[in-house]
Motif scaffolding. Structure first.
Motif, PDB file in Angstrom:
ATOM      1  N   SER A  80       0.603  -1.210   0.251  1.00 42.84           N
ATOM      2  CA  SER A  80      -0.380   0.008   0.239  1.00 42.84           C
ATOM      3  C   SER A  80       0.898   1.561  -0.409  1.00 42.84           C
ATOM      4  N   HIS A  81       0.372   2.614  -0.008  1.00 39.82           N
ATOM      5  CA  HIS A  81       1.073   4.399   0.278  1.00 39.82           C
ATOM      6  C   HIS A  81       2.358   3.275  -0.854  1.00 39.82           C
ATOM      7  N   PHE A  82       1.988   3.145  -2.297  1.00 37.82           N
ATOM      8  CA  PHE A  82       2.977   3.098  -2.671  1.00 37.82           C
ATOM      9  C   PHE A  82       3.868   4.779  -3.965  1.00 37.82           C
ATOM     10  N   ASN A  83       2.680   5.376  -3.656  1.00 41.22           N
ATOM     11  CA  ASN A  83       3.286   6.888  -4.074  1.00 41.22           C
ATOM     12  C   ASN A  83       4.080   7.771  -3.056  1.00 41.22           C
ATOM     13  N   LEU A  84       4.502   7.282  -1.667  1.00 43.70           N
ATOM     14  CA  LEU A  84       5.548   8.322  -0.865  1.00 43.70           C
ATOM     15  C   LEU A  84       6.397   8.207  -1.957  1.00 43.70           C
ATOM     16  N   PRO A  85       6.777   9.329  -1.501  1.00 49.24           N
ATOM     17  CA  PRO A  85       8.306  10.318  -2.483  1.00 49.24           C
ATOM     18  C   PRO A  85       9.202   9.548  -1.490  1.00 49.24           C
ATOM     19  N   ALA A  86      10.472   9.555  -2.397  1.00 47.21           N
ATOM     20  CA  ALA A  86      11.389   8.662  -2.419  1.00 47.21           C
ATOM     21  C   ALA A  86      11.982   9.025  -1.329  1.00 47.21           C
ATOM     22  N   PRO A  87      12.342   9.332  -0.037  1.00 44.47           N
ATOM     23  CA  PRO A  87      12.880   9.380   0.882  1.00 44.47           C
ATOM     24  C   PRO A  87      11.905   9.102   1.728  1.00 44.47           C
ATOM     25  N   GLU A  88      10.309   8.977   2.243  1.00 40.21           N
ATOM     26  CA  GLU A  88       9.496   8.235   3.101  1.00 40.21           C
ATOM     27  C   GLU A  88      10.057   6.945   2.302  1.00 40.21           C
ATOM     28  N   GLN A  89       9.756   6.739   0.872  1.00 37.76           N
ATOM     29  CA  GLN A  89       9.600   4.830   1.008  1.00 37.76           C
ATOM     30  C   GLN A  89      10.684   4.849   1.674  1.00 37.76           C
ATOM     31  N   THR A  90      12.191   5.026   1.179  1.00 43.42           N
ATOM     32  CA  THR A  90      12.987   4.687   1.603  1.00 43.42           C
ATOM     33  C   THR A  90      13.778   4.431   3.264  1.00 43.42           C
ATOM     34  N   ALA A  91      12.811   4.730   3.851  1.00 47.12           N
ATOM     35  CA  ALA A  91      12.884   4.883   5.311  1.00 47.12           C
ATOM     36  C   ALA A  91      12.134   4.165   5.538  1.00 47.12           C
ATOM     37  N   ARG A  92      10.733   4.193   4.808  1.00 49.51           N
ATOM     38  CA  ARG A  92       9.883   2.807   5.294  1.00 49.51           C
ATOM     39  C   ARG A  92      10.678   1.631   5.441  1.00 49.51           C
ATOM     40  N   ILE A  93      10.891   1.690   4.156  1.00 50.55           N
ATOM     41  CA  ILE A  93      11.673   0.153   3.780  1.00 50.55           C
ATOM     42  C   ILE A  93      12.406  -0.362   4.799  1.00 50.55           C
ATOM     43  N   LEU A  94      13.770   0.682   4.946  1.00 50.96           N
ATOM     44  CA  LEU A  94      15.039   0.361   5.296  1.00 50.96           C
ATOM     45  C   LEU A  94      14.649   0.073   7.069  1.00 50.96           C
ATOM     46  N   ARG A  95      13.183   0.731   7.677  1.00 50.53           N
ATOM     47  CA  ARG A  95      13.400   0.418   9.069  1.00 50.53           C
ATOM     48  C   ARG A  95      12.622  -0.677   9.151  1.00 50.53           C
ATOM     49  N   ALA A  96      11.880  -1.548   8.213  1.00 53.17           N
ATOM     50  CA  ALA A  96      11.592  -3.123   8.319  1.00 53.17           C
ATOM     51  C   ALA A  96      12.823  -3.459   8.120  1.00 53.17           C
ATOM     52  N   LEU A  97      13.709  -3.661   7.540  1.00 57.95           N
ATOM     53  CA  LEU A  97      14.483  -3.876   7.563  1.00 57.95           C
ATOM     54  C   LEU A  97      15.216  -4.577   8.772  1.00 57.95           C
ATOM     55  N   ALA A  98      15.157  -2.936   9.511  1.00 57.54           N
ATOM     56  CA  ALA A  98      16.233  -3.392  10.483  1.00 57.54           C
ATOM     57  C   ALA A  98      15.483  -4.323  11.549  1.00 57.54           C
ATOM     58  N   HIS A  99      14.352  -4.434  12.102  1.00 54.93           N
ATOM     59  CA  HIS A  99      13.179  -5.285  12.644  1.00 54.93           C
ATOM     60  C   HIS A  99      13.356  -6.843  12.938  1.00 54.93           C
ATOM     61  N   PRO A 100      14.164  -7.105  13.981  1.00 49.99           N
ATOM     62  CA  PRO A 100      14.706  -8.452  13.827  1.00 49.99           C
ATOM     63  C   PRO A 100      13.589  -9.606  13.607  1.00 49.99           C
ATOM     64  N   ALA A 101      12.441  -9.425  13.247  1.00 52.42           N
ATOM     65  CA  ALA A 101      12.234 -10.523  12.462  1.00 52.42           C
ATOM     66  C   ALA A 101      11.811 -10.656  10.392  1.00 52.42           C
ATOM     67  N   THR A 102      12.149  -9.669  10.537  1.00 52.68           N
ATOM     68  CA  THR A 102      12.173  -9.642   8.846  1.00 52.68           C
ATOM     69  C   THR A 102      13.032 -10.585   8.559  1.00 52.68           C
ATOM     70  N   THR A 103      12.818 -11.382   7.800  1.00 52.27           N
ATOM     71  CA  THR A 103      13.874 -12.086   7.747  1.00 52.27           C
ATOM     72  C   THR A 103      13.892 -12.123   5.534  1.00 52.27           C
ATOM     73  N   ILE A 104      13.774 -11.966   4.972  1.00 55.00           N
ATOM     74  CA  ILE A 104      13.286 -11.571   3.346  1.00 55.00           C
ATOM     75  C   ILE A 104      12.907 -10.021   3.080  1.00 55.00           C
ATOM     76  N   LEU A 105      12.753  -9.474   2.786  1.00 56.65           N
ATOM     77  CA  LEU A 105      12.412  -8.001   1.607  1.00 56.65           C
ATOM     78  C   LEU A 105      11.236  -9.052   0.552  1.00 56.65           C
ATOM     79  N   GLY A 106      10.400  -9.418   0.609  1.00 53.98           N
ATOM     80  CA  GLY A 106       9.643  -8.873  -0.795  1.00 53.98           C
ATOM     81  C   GLY A 106       9.486  -8.065  -1.685  1.00 53.98           C
ATOM     82  N   HIS A 107       9.427  -8.962  -3.065  1.00 52.24           N
ATOM     83  CA  HIS A 107       9.032  -8.312  -4.060  1.00 52.24           C
ATOM     84  C   HIS A 107       9.294  -6.346  -3.802  1.00 52.24           C
ATOM     85  N   PRO A 108      10.920  -6.063  -3.661  1.00 54.72           N
ATOM     86  CA  PRO A 108      11.273  -5.420  -3.220  1.00 54.72           C
ATOM     87  C   PRO A 108      10.737  -4.496  -3.879  1.00 54.72           C
TER      88      PRO A 108
END
Length: 556
Positions: free
Chosen positions: A414-442
């Motif tokens: 969802s929220h595909f249209n976030l500006p690049a800095p916000e979208q990047t920060a969003r995904i970086l936070r998810a990558l840092a989560h201990p439970a995230t094994t795999i980043l899906g369809h990046p």
């Protein structure tokens, strides 16, 4: 009539029913039947005689009667009448991103739009915003969709090219071809096909009876248009088949660099051609350009991933969310393909549109998986989840629930249209989560349908390397995401990949083999692919990854 031809008619019928404003449940029933039928090979009448269709989910008694009529008459009753009642341009509107049958009907009935050209003019003149349900923002989105549609003309996704290739192979074999081999872009693993190239090995190339719409385009080479793409068929006798296949497979740049521009003798096998050129046998996926050939001459051929090296079928969906097959059916299908374990990753609770699992249902599913594993299916089932990455970068369950899963695929839905800095920060936070094994369809791209969201890929790859997060190469033919052009860059900084089908049915698992062709084009090696790990080693990797991320979180 073949089953797949019947599926195309049903699919068309379902779309026209929706455009005509018919009962939506009827349209959905025909669409579901078309999807089920498309997976079957062979003549429709043979499938009906065997009564195999009666047990296919999505094909009920009413549709069976329709299929019997189609097998007898070769046509679908009422389809021609519907075709005449709806302007062809209205049907074409549904090819635009974000325009389904309902919106196309609305544009037709309320705004008087009967073609993409009319829609473009109306948007530029701001007439669409005056129609009920549309706004100036809608006009901008429609113009963007039209531009994207135009850029995609003359190209199709790999699975559609394979369907055409199979139809042509059958036709050519019926006419006497000994063998028909896919070459060119398809064999090289390109994700989008503009020219479908086939080599037909025949006894008498000069007199072989080709279809009438094929026209000479060089010595024993013929071209035609099939839908949106160019068809190119090369003819060769057995004694020169190797030379012909070599030339039909590599790009022009690769062929020129490999041969030095000299004429090759007629040779029976590709291996003979490489020996003649004093080259190792280069995999088709690496016959891209001169630079790749120069690298191979210096460094040799890298050991590329193969289907036979895959042990884990990771990221599949079941009827617990939006899949079409049960846990047991998916597991047994993966076992039949030679896999040792399967990771079930149904949708998480925020994905209500896809039957996402509440916490209670998560635990019910875990119990079912434990029961199946205790029964012993001959394949280990891992309990994973495809967790939505929420707009702020958090995951879709509390940490204690996430910790219960064997693995977590974290994906943006969802929220595909976030500006690049916000979208990047969003995904970086998810990558840092201990439970995230795999980043899906990046990047979230849908080939020829939707561009990926704006994101800093380099920052994401660097974070994946730092946190040990696996990057998915999602081989759904509409995705093939992460783009193979980033694979070597990712591997060079220590990123590992999961090659996943994101299958929502048993049939969807079959896309993995062709996806590996594209992964090989990206140069992925077995050592960089976590699916090659035995199940215990895979689970150990997940545990180590979680521990590493906890340490990084503590240090921060």
């Amino acid at each position: 009539m073949e089953c797949r031809d019947a599926a195309l008619l049903l699919e068309r019928y379902a779309l026209l029913l929706e455009l005509a404003g018919d009962n939506p449940y009827k349209a959905r029933a025909y669409a579901a039947a078309a999807e089920a039928l498309a997976a079957l090979d062979g003549p429709l009448d043979a499938a009906l005689r065997s009564q195999a269709l009666g047990s296919v989910r999505g094909i009920g008694e009413g549709i069976l009667q329709t299929l019997n009529q189609m097998a007898q008459t070769g046509a679908l009753a009422h389809l021609a009448e519907l075709e005449q009642s709806i302007p062809p341009g209205v049907v074409q509107l549904t090819a635009l991103r974000g325009v389904g049958a309902k919106k196309a009907r609305q544009l037709w009935q309320q705004c008087g739009i009967t073609s993409i050209e009319e829609l473009e003019r109306a948007c530029r003149e701001h007439r669409i915003a005056g129609c009920k349900g549309f706004t100036p923002r809608s006009e901008a989105a429609l113009l963007e969709a039209i531009a994207f549609w135009r850029s995609a003309q003359g190209r199709i996704q790999r699975h559609k090219a394979w369907r055409i290739a199979e139809q042509l192979r059958s036709l050519l074999v019926e006419r006497g071809a000994r063998e028909v081999i896919a070459a060119g872009q398809l064999r090289r693993g390109e994700e989008i096909i503009s020219t479908l190239t086939l080599l037909a090995i025949v006894d008498k190339p000069d007199t072989f009876p080709l279809p009438e719409d094929l026209h000479p385009a060089g010595h024993r080479r013929y071209r035609s248009l099939e839908g949106d793409i160019t068809i190119e068929i090369h003819l060769a006798d057995p004694a020169s088949a190797g030379t012909a296949l070599f030339r039909a497979t590599g790009s022009d740049e690769f062929i020129t660099a490999a041969t030095g521009g000299k004429t090759l003798p007629p040779l029976a096998h590709e291996e003979d051609v490489f020996e003649y050129l004093d080259l190792p046998v280069i995999p088709p996926e690496l016959r891209q350009d001169a630079a790749t050939l120069d690298h191979i001459r210096r460094e040799g051929i890298p050991p590329l991933i193969t289907f036979g090296q895959m042990r884990g079928m990771i990221h599949v969906h079941t009827t617990w969310s939006d899949g079409k097959n049960s846990l047991e059916e998916m597991a047994l299908a993966a076992k039949s393909l030679g896999f040792e374990y399967i990771a079930i990753c149904d949708h998480s609770q925020s994905a209500a549109y896809a039957g996402g699992l509440s916490i209670e249902r998560v635990r019910q599913q875990r119990a079912d998986i434990d029961t199946l594993n205790a029964r012993g299916l001959g394949i280990r089932i891992l309990h994973g989840i495809e967790s939505d990455i929420l707009p702020d970068g958090s995951l879709d369950y509390p940490d204690d629930v996430l910790a219960e899963f064997d693995l977590v695929v974290a994906s943006v839905h969802s929220h595909f249209n976030l500006p690049a800095p916000e979208q990047t920060a969003r995904i970086l936070r998810a990558l840092a989560h201990p439970a995230t094994t795999i980043l899906g369809h990046p990047t979230g791209r849908l080939l020829l349908r939707r561009n990926g969201y704006q994101v800093d890929i380099e920052a994401i790859l660097a974070a994946a390397a730092r946190t040990g997060t696996i990057i998915e190469f999602n081989v759904n033919p509409y995705r093939l995401d992460l783009d193979w052009r980033y694979h070597q860059r990712a591997c060079s900084i220590g990123v590992r990949f999961a090659i996943d089908p994101d299958a929502h049915s048993v049939d969807g698992m079959n896309e993995l083999a062709d996806g590996i062709t594209v992964a090989r084009r990206g140069g992925l090696r077995p050592s960089a692919v976590v699916n090659t790990l035995p199940v215990d080693a895979f689970l150990d990797m997940v545990a180590a990854q979680r521990q590493q991320k906890q340490l990084l979180r503590g240090a921060a």
